[in-house]
Each structure stands twice: as C-alpha cells, then as structure tokens.
Design a protein around this motif. Structure first.
Motif, mmCIF file in Angstrom:
data_model
loop_
_atom_site.group_PDB
_atom_site.id
_atom_site.type_symbol
_atom_site.label_atom_id
_atom_site.label_comp_id
_atom_site.label_asym_id
_atom_site.label_seq_id
_atom_site.Cartn_x
_atom_site.Cartn_y
_atom_site.Cartn_z
ATOM 1 N N ALA A 154 -3.065 2.338 -4.580
ATOM 2 C CA ALA A 154 -3.755 3.597 -3.694
ATOM 3 C C ALA A 154 -4.940 3.221 -2.957
ATOM 4 O O ALA A 154 -5.697 2.475 -3.501
ATOM 5 N N GLN A 155 -4.944 3.771 -1.941
ATOM 6 C CA GLN A 155 -6.339 3.644 -1.020
ATOM 7 C C GLN A 155 -7.695 4.132 -1.865
ATOM 8 O O GLN A 155 -7.355 5.394 -2.610
ATOM 9 N N LYS A 200 -5.416 -1.715 -10.320
ATOM 10 C CA LYS A 200 -4.190 -1.119 -10.912
ATOM 11 C C LYS A 200 -3.720 -2.279 -12.071
ATOM 12 O O LYS A 200 -3.721 -3.305 -11.843
ATOM 13 N N ASP A 207 0.912 -1.228 -0.001
ATOM 14 C CA ASP A 207 0.164 0.043 -0.124
ATOM 15 C C ASP A 207 0.908 1.453 -0.012
ATOM 16 O O ASP A 207 2.165 1.137 0.055
ATOM 17 N N GLU A 208 0.092 2.382 0.210
ATOM 18 C CA GLU A 208 1.171 3.660 0.119
ATOM 19 C C GLU A 208 1.952 3.917 1.328
ATOM 20 O O GLU A 208 2.844 4.710 1.170
ATOM 21 N N THR A 255 -7.450 1.151 -5.243
ATOM 22 C CA THR A 255 -7.724 1.226 -6.660
ATOM 23 C C THR A 255 -7.024 0.332 -7.429
ATOM 24 O O THR A 255 -5.897 0.007 -7.268
#
Length: 831
Positions: free
Chosen positions: A79-80, A62, A13-14, A60
């Motif tokens: 991305a959340q 990807k 995750d980010e 999201t």
C-alpha cells in the motif's frame, strides 16, 4: 546441506504495477534480496523462518506469514504510504542527491576506504580456498527426456535448486583450489602459491582450469569500477555512483555486535553496466560489513542473463574489517528470457588465517616458479579434509563420481571431443599422441593459388609437453603447386623457460600486410587467403624460410629471443615483381632475393597470465600491455646472402578500460631500416583489401600503396560499449555498441632505396601520369609530405555477434585506385 526455507513471488502496488527494487528479508534476520525490474524475487535460507518482510520507500512495510518451508509464486501487494514516518525521507523513482542520508553515509565510506581492510598494513598474507562450479540450469522433464541425454539419464540424480534464482540445476563441473597469498602494499606486489587443485574430470588440464578461473577475476568493491567478463561495471560504492545509482537508507541493526546501516541502491538508467542490491555499513569505521550485487536486467552484456555477488567481511578489531567470504554466480544463456536454459557459473572463495607486517625479500615476489608440480593436482582426501574451509554439498560430492561414470559413456566422449575441437581447432587422436588441424585453416583462396586446401598435424602427449613438432601440407589448384612446412621446439630449462626451436616453410605469402616481419615458419595471415577482396590481391611472394631460434624468460613475462633465418623471396605473380638493380650503372636487374639475418627481440608483457607448464602455453587473461623491440642485422655473403643492413623496430599495444566509458585500444609502431635494401625487405604500410575489420591495418589502403624504410604508425579505436545508444529510446533495447577509430602513419624512403627499386616500382602505383621513373622522390612513394590517416565509425553487437565499420580515407584521395570509402565487418562472441 539441505535448505530449510524457500520463497518466491512478485511484489505489486495497489494499481497492480510491479514494484522493482523492493527489499525482501526474513523477519529477524539479515538474509534478504531485492526484487528485479519486474518486481519478481526468490529467497532461500538454510535456516527455518516463519515470516518475510517486504518494504520499499514510499510504501507501507508488510509482513507475510509463511505457511510451509516452500512458498512459491506469492503475490504481495504494498500500500502507498501517505507520509514519512519518524525522520526517514521518502524517495521513489530517482532519488534526490541532496539531503539524502544514504549519500551522506556513502561519502563517509569514501573518506575511510583506504583505512579499512588490507590497505592499512604494509604486508599481508592469508589462506585462500576457492570453489568454482558449473551447472546446467532450468532442468525440466523435456530436457531429461531429450535425445541429447538418452543413455545418460543417471546424471540428473544430482539436481538441486539455486538459492538465488530458484531454478533447478545440475552440477557438471567442480574445481577446488587451496593457496597461500602474500602481498606487499609498499612495493605493490602480490604472489599466490597454489598448494592443491582438484576438479571433476580435468585434474591436469591447466587450460580449462585457467580459462574457468579467469572468468572470475578478484575484485574490490571499494574500487570505482569492477571488471568482469571483459566489461567494466560501476561499483555501487564508487565515487561515480551518485551519478549512476539511486540510494535509499532503509534500515539499521546490530550485526556481530556492530551497529550497521542498510542502504538499498538501484540504477538511475537502463542499459548501463550496473547492479541493484543493498549493503550494510558500520556506523563508526564506515567499513562495508555485507554487500550483495545483482546485475541490472537491461545491462548491455551478451550471453550473461544473471550476475549475483555477495561479500561478507569479518571483524578483526574496532578498525579492521577483512574479507571473509565471496560468492559469485553468473547465469550464461543465449537469451535473457526467464525460461531460457543456460549454464550457471559459481565461485565461492573463503579467506582465513590473516597475518600482517611480515616483510619478505624482494626476490620472494620476483621469483617465478614455472615448474609443474603434478602432486598439486593430485592431493589425497586427507589434504582436502584438512584444507577445505567449507564442506561440499551432497550434489557437489556427487559430481566427482558422476563425471567419472560419464567418461565411460561413448556418447559423452563424442560430445566432449566435439567441444574440444571447437575450442582448440584440433581433432585429437590420443592413441597416436597426435592432433589433426587446425581445421579452420583447411580452405583458403587467393589470386595466385586459387582455391587452396591445407592439412596439418602436431604431436600432443599432454598439456605440459616439453617438446612439440608440427607440420602442414597445402596445394593450390590454380598454380598447381604444393606448399609445406615443418617445425619443432624443445623446452630445455623449465625455470627460465629456455626454448630451442627451428623449422622450414615453403609457401605463398602476402608480406605487405604487416610492418613486423614474422619468423613463424608455420604462420600465415588473413591477407594471403581471404575469400573476397576489395581490390586485386595479386602482389604475393613465394617464400622459402629456414629459421632457428633460442628464447629465454629469466623474469616473468620478460622474454629475450634470438633468431637466425635464411629467406629466399621472389614474386609469385606475373603482375608483380621484386626486381632491383644490381649495378651502379642501373643496367642489370635481379628478380629474386636470398637473405640471411640475425634478429634480437625483447618482448615485455607485464601482467600477462598463462596456463600450462610445457613448451607451449595458453594466455588466459586480457588487458595487459605488450612492448616489442627488435634489432635485425642482414648478413651479406653469409650463405649467399645478398644484402647487409640494420633495422630497429618498436611497437606497443594496450587495451585500456576507460571507467564506465568503454574500452580504448591503442597501438603504435615505429621503425627504421639503415642501408640499401630491395622492396622485399622494405616496410610497406599494411593495407587491408579484405572485407574484415583488422586492427593494426589500414582499411582504405591497397597492398604496397605506400612503401617506407622509416615509419611511425598510431591506431586508436574506442568502443563505447553502448553508452551513447542506451540514451536513444528507439535504439537502447537493441543493445548496440558504438565504435570510433582513427589511424595514421607517416613515413619516408631514402633516395638510395628509390633508385635501387625503380624496376619494382614500375609495376606499382608510383609510376603515373607518364612521369619518367627517374623523377621519383620520397613524396611519391611514402606518406612523407603529410601523415596518411583514415577514420571509421562502427556499430557492434548486431545480433550479438556482428560488427560493421564504415571507413573513410582522410587524404591522398587523388592517388590512382584510391578507395575513399569502404565498409568492413567482423564477427565474434564477446560479452
């Protein structure tokens, strides 16, 4: 067949945290995988693809372009997602059980599962092709250049890469089987006729073949629990799945012109026997179209680092989906670390040519063909080209040639012989058709013989020998006496397994360690030679046993046996005697016993599977019940036999899988002796003076602490498999397993048998507190007033191999030398 596209990497995750259970697929296909607990994935396809799609609810989606056919060590950041798109709900971590469309679909699967597949037909039959392969994995230069493979480097020409894990592997064993399967849902019977079997190097060794096949039992994903490696896993399609798994509705698409939903699932808790993966389900029949299952990394299972399963179902018509392909991969390793080497076990099963509602006679399923057809294991290339439903890969074809070459290498033959010794306990001398052993019985110790050494051998011409002889010679350094035994058996009729056997043994034995008398002329229990004891093990008996037997198995797993035996028994120790009165006035005693007996035994073990077709066979499965019933008649006067009596005995044993709550072992024994007999023919409650945990004995009882002529015994032992410890934070990483047990026995002894055996009882615990021997009653000798019981708490899987039990005596603690508390243990290799 060369694979075209390979991808591996980690999804983050980010915040740079790994994203477990994310969905990774080739864009435009249904080929995909799920990231593991560390966000890592590997994906391989036989086709060429130029993009992968990574998704997980709450992030999201990807897409990533693939720049070449091989794309390793990719780092993918998701991305959340701020909000839900369309009508898809967002779930992260533990998903909700309410208003979850995935669970709504799951309930529809349950409601229709009996209407899909083979269950909807009265009878069925199909062709089955099965391929099992074992591969040495994590091949690198260090392994190739190691001393172990020096002189055998050519084997590494067959290396390949796993499409599931991405590891390099070397195929070392392949077994192919073609069979015809018949089933009847009305009578719940099934029969499988083996038409051909071929493998690399072990064509006629049914023991190896049977062991390998039993590792991979057939399974039904619609069942609540799936059974592999003596463990019970919760199925993601089960009714208990809601309590065990998180479910997410991830996608929908047409598969073979059928609209299907894609559901991702992953475990709610760690350390349980669960999977992660996804499945596709049809929107009208609610039948599974495709499913994959990957073992949760934290699952409490030993020696298995990875389990991966795939099933594909074929559409027969609008209501029928039948199993088409089943793929099972397991990664066996001593450690679960990513870089540790191990052994892949892979099974691919293909199903074809289904036919339904063709009723067979009842005899068709009941008839068991035991005859060994050598041709089945030596089919030619033409047979395999016609019946093989999937072409062998280049490396699989190479295994057949490679092992033939290996068998000419002396170093490999030595390694093979060592493995064979560890597996069978015998050292083979093929040129003499002789096996030496069992080597694990070479040394023993007891207080009568002191240190005991033993040597033995058996004839061995092949797996399917129709006759076998075996013998041993032993010597005790304390009593300075030789012991010996010899036996032989002959399979006279293969169809009904009519076997004649006989033998003679002269030995020292602890006959107070079992309620059931053994007629095995070469048998010997642990109680006779355990190295360390919790109390004096001096109550041993010198035995001379001659036995002849006839047994027959007219129906599969139902065996009838008749024994004619002559036993001579006397004490082997100065501190123990078997004296009994020989006259009504109780003035004359005798210390030895000669007894002729005939024994009729029935043994029924439904569901038992065996390998081999000779006079000896190996059991290759577990979990079947065992029923034992015997009647013994003592023949007074025959061959100078001393006593006439009758005895009835019954026992039942079963290991029961209790869903996701572990395994329950149940054992019960009842028996009664009619007539007056001496101590050597009575039924002592089996004590256990060793430091080993031995099922069907009483850990806190000494030998001959209770003696009966009628008894009823029950033992229950439950292994929770770590279900409790997995919920305790500081224990769950240890993968320990909790075990509880309770054991109880009630019994009686007639006054006539008490009076007969008063001289023998003087040396046992029954004479106490200066009570006169004439006052002994049943309550002094047997657990008559109340059942004797004990209970224990154990911890298993310590360092994967050890188990320790703490045992407590429940009552009768006021008896002399009573052991109210004790610790026993055991070790073994268990999954």
């Amino acid at each position: 067949m060369v694979s075209q596209t390979k991808v591996s990497g980690v999804v983050f995750d980010e915040q740079d945290n790994p994203v477990p259970f994310a969905n990774v697929v080739y864009v435009g296909s249904n080929e995909g995988t799920i990231t593991n607990e560390n966000g890592r994935f590997y994906l391989e396809s036989e086709k060429t693809w130029d993009k992968i799609k990574v998704s997980f609810i709450g992030f999201t989606e990807k897409e990533i372009a693939l720049t070449s056919r091989v794309n390793y060590d990719m780092k993918i950041i998701l991305a959340q997602e701020a909000a839900a798109i369309d009508e898809v709900f967002i779930y992260s971590g533990k998903t909700s059980k309410k208003n979850n469309p995935a669970i709504d679909i799951l309930r529809k699967i349950w409601s229709r599962k009996k209407q899909n597949g083979l269950r909807q037909f009265k009878q069925y039959e199909y062709d089955k092709y099965e391929k099992i392969e074992f591969d040495l994995n994590t091949i690198d230069s260090a392994l190739i250049n190691s001393k172990l493979f020096r002189g055998m480097e050519f084997i590494f020409d067959q290396t390949d890469t796993s499409r599931v894990t991405g590891k390099t592997y070397l195929p070392i064993f392949v077994n192919e089987a073609v069979s015809k399967v018949y089933g009847d849902n009305e009578s719940r019977k099934e029969k499988e006729d083996l038409l051909g079997n071929k493998n690399s190097g072990f064509n006629e060794n049914q023991t190896i073949i049977g062991f390998v096949k039993d590792l991979y039992n057939d399974y039904d994903v619609y069942e609540n629990y799936l059974k592999f490696f003596d463990k019970t896993f919760t199925s993601p399609i089960s009714r208990t799945g809601i309590q065990t798994y998180n479910y997410v509705l991830a996608d929908s698409a047409y598969i073979d012109n059928k609209w299907c939903y894609n559901i991702i699932y992953y475990p709610r808790r760690t350390n349980e026997l669960t999977f992660k993966g996804d499945f596709w389900v049809n929107d009208s029949t609610w039948a599974i179209k495709e499913i994959n299952m990957q073992l949760s990394k934290s699952a409490n299972i030993n020696w298995v680092k990875e389990i991966y399963l795939e099933q594909e179902f074929d559409i027969v018509n609008d209501t029928t989906f039948l199993l088409k392909r089943d793929y099972f991969l397991s990664d066996f390793a001593f450690r679960k670390k990513e870089e540790s080497r191990g052994l892949y076990g892979k099974r691919t099963t293909l199903y074809d040519n289904y036919a339904f509602n063709q009723k067979k006679d009842k005899e068709f399923y009941d008839k068991e063909v035991y005859y060994y057809d050598k041709d089945v294991y030596n089919r030619g290339d033409e047979f395999w080209e016609k019946n093989r439903k999937e072409e062998l890969s280049a490396d699989e074809k190479g295994v057949y040639k490679m092992l033939d070459t290996l068998k000419t290498v002396k170093k490999f033959r030595n390694l093979y012989n060592l493995g064979s010794v560890l597996a069978s306990g015998y050292w083979e001398f093929p040129s003499l058709n002789l096996d030496y052993g069992p080597i694990f019985s070479t040394f023993g110790f007891n207080e009568v013989e002191g240190l005991r050494i033993r040597t033995g051998a058996r004839t061995y011409f092949g797996q399917n020998d129709l006759w076998r002889t075996e013998g041993f010679l032993a010597y005790g350094f304390k009593d300075e006496k030789f012991k010996f035994g010899i036996s032989g058996k002959w399979l006279a009729d293969k169809k009904n397994r009519l076997i004649f056997s006989g033998g003679y043994r002269q030995d020292v034995e602890q006959i107070g360690a079992s309620l059931t008398t053994s007629r095995d002329v070469l048998g010997r229990n642990l109680a006779s030679s355990s190295l360390v004891n919790t109390a004096s093990n001096d109550k041993l008996t010198s035995i001379r046993l001659t036995n002849f037997a006839v047994e027959i198995e007219p129906v599969r797993n139902l065996k009838f046996r008749t024994d004619f035996s002559l036993r001579s028994l006397e004490s082997a120790s100065e501190t123990f005697n078997l004296e009994y009165f020989t006259d009504a006035s109780e003035t004359t005693t005798k210390a030895d016993l000669t007894q002729t007996e005939v024994v009729f035994t029935t043994i029924w073990e439904p569901g038992k599977k065996t390998s081999g077709f000779g006079v000896e066979r190996r059991v290759v499965n577990e979990w079947f019940p065992s029923f034992f019933l015997s009647y013994t008649r003592g023949l007074e006067g025959t061959l100078n036999s001393d006593f006439e009596y009758d005895r009835l005995q019954f026992s039942f044993r079963k290991a029961i899988r209790v869903g996701g709550f572990g395994q329950l072992n149940v054992s019960t024994e009842v028996g009664k002796t009619f007539g007056e007999v001496p101590l050597a023919l009575l039924s002592p409650v089996p004590g256990n003076q060793s430091l080993f945990s031995i099922f069907n004995t009483y850990s806190q009882l000494n030998f001959y602490e209770f003696v009966t002529d009628e008894y009823a015994s029950v033992q229950l032992e439950h292994n929770f498999g770590g279900r409790i410890f997995s919920r305790i934070p500081f224990l769950k990483k240890l993968n320990l397993r909790e075990i509880v047990a309770i054991r109880g026995v009630i019994g009686n002894i007639s006054q006539e048998n008490i009076d007969l055996n008063r001289p023998a009882f003087e040396n046992l615990r029954f004479i106490q507190n200066d009570l006169p021997i004439s006052t002994l009653t049943s309550q002094d000798i047997a657990p008559t007033a109340e059942p004797y019981f004990e209970y224990s708490f154990g911890v298993g899987n310590i360092f994967k191999v050890f188990r320790i039990d703490v045992n407590f005596r429940g009552n009768y603690n006021d008896l002399p030398d009573a052991r109210s508390f004790g610790v026993t243990g055991s070790f073994g290799f268990f999954f």
